[in-house]
Design a protein around this motif. Structure first.
Motif, PDB file in Angstrom:
ATOM      1  N   ALA A   4       0.821  -1.214   0.000  1.00  0.00           N
ATOM      2  CA  ALA A   4       0.000   0.000   0.000  1.00  0.00           C
ATOM      3  C   ALA A   4       0.854   1.264   0.000  1.00  0.00           C
ATOM      4  N   GLN A   5       1.962   1.248   0.733  1.00  0.00           N
ATOM      5  CA  GLN A   5       2.829   2.419   0.795  1.00  0.00           C
ATOM      6  C   GLN A   5       3.439   2.728  -0.580  1.00  0.00           C
ATOM      7  N   GLU A   6       3.792   1.690  -1.331  1.00  0.00           N
ATOM      8  CA  GLU A   6       4.348   1.889  -2.667  1.00  0.00           C
ATOM      9  C   GLU A   6       3.278   2.413  -3.624  1.00  0.00           C
ATOM     10  N   ALA A   7       2.084   1.886  -3.502  1.00  0.00           N
ATOM     11  CA  ALA A   7       0.984   2.363  -4.340  1.00  0.00           C
ATOM     12  C   ALA A   7       0.671   3.817  -4.020  1.00  0.00           C
ATOM     13  N   GLN A   8       0.679   4.150  -2.742  1.00  0.00           N
ATOM     14  CA  GLN A   8       0.415   5.525  -2.327  1.00  0.00           C
ATOM     15  C   GLN A   8       1.453   6.475  -2.934  1.00  0.00           C
ATOM     16  N   GLU A   9       2.707   6.071  -2.889  1.00  0.00           N
ATOM     17  CA  GLU A   9       3.784   6.888  -3.456  1.00  0.00           C
ATOM     18  C   GLU A   9       3.620   7.040  -4.964  1.00  0.00           C
ATOM     19  N   ALA A  10       3.304   5.944  -5.637  1.00  0.00           N
ATOM     20  CA  ALA A  10       3.167   5.970  -7.093  1.00  0.00           C
ATOM     21  C   ALA A  10       1.966   6.806  -7.533  1.00  0.00           C
ATOM     22  N   GLY A  53      -0.639  12.599  -5.766  1.00  0.00           N
ATOM     23  CA  GLY A  53      -0.993  13.734  -6.597  1.00  0.00           C
ATOM     24  C   GLY A  53      -1.955  13.418  -7.731  1.00  0.00           C
ATOM     25  N   THR A  54      -2.370  12.176  -7.856  1.00  0.00           N
ATOM     26  CA  THR A  54      -3.315  11.818  -8.915  1.00  0.00           C
ATOM     27  C   THR A  54      -4.739  11.923  -8.399  1.00  0.00           C
ATOM     28  N   ALA A  55      -5.663  12.014  -9.319  1.00  0.00           N
ATOM     29  CA  ALA A  55      -7.074  12.131  -8.954  1.00  0.00           C
ATOM     30  C   ALA A  55      -7.625  10.844  -8.339  1.00  0.00           C
ATOM     31  N   VAL A  56      -6.978   9.729  -8.588  1.00  0.00           N
ATOM     32  CA  VAL A  56      -7.503   8.448  -8.119  1.00  0.00           C
ATOM     33  C   VAL A  56      -6.909   7.977  -6.795  1.00  0.00           C
TER      34      VAL A  56
END
Length: 75
Positions: free
Chosen positions: A12-18, A21-24
């Motif tokens: 989850a932390q990697e997904a959050q980083e990736a 700033g995105t709308a999703v």
């Protein structure tokens, strides 16, 4: 609480980083009881689109390579 055995998924932390700033981001990365989690049903369309785009790029590169190879064989 996770079931016994090996768990498969995204960090989850990697997904959050990736996704920062995105709308999703807020629809995919969720905070629950002090832990980060992911809503996989919201990730699937994004990953599907990315795969489609990569496949299109691969097809274009393959066509370019075929054209170059055919020209080299003719010379």
């Amino acid at each position: 609480q996770f079931p016994d055995g090996t768990q498969v998924g995204f960090v989850a932390q990697e997904a959050q980083e990736a996704l920062e700033g995105t709308a999703v981001q807020d629809s995919i990365v969720k905070h629950c009881n002090g832990h980060l989690g992911l809503t996989y049903e919201h990730i699937i369309p994004i990953l599907t689109k990315a795969i489609q785009e990569q496949q299109s790029q691969l097809n274009e590169m393959r066509a370019t390579l075929d054209a170059v190879t055919d020209k080299t064989v003719e010379d």
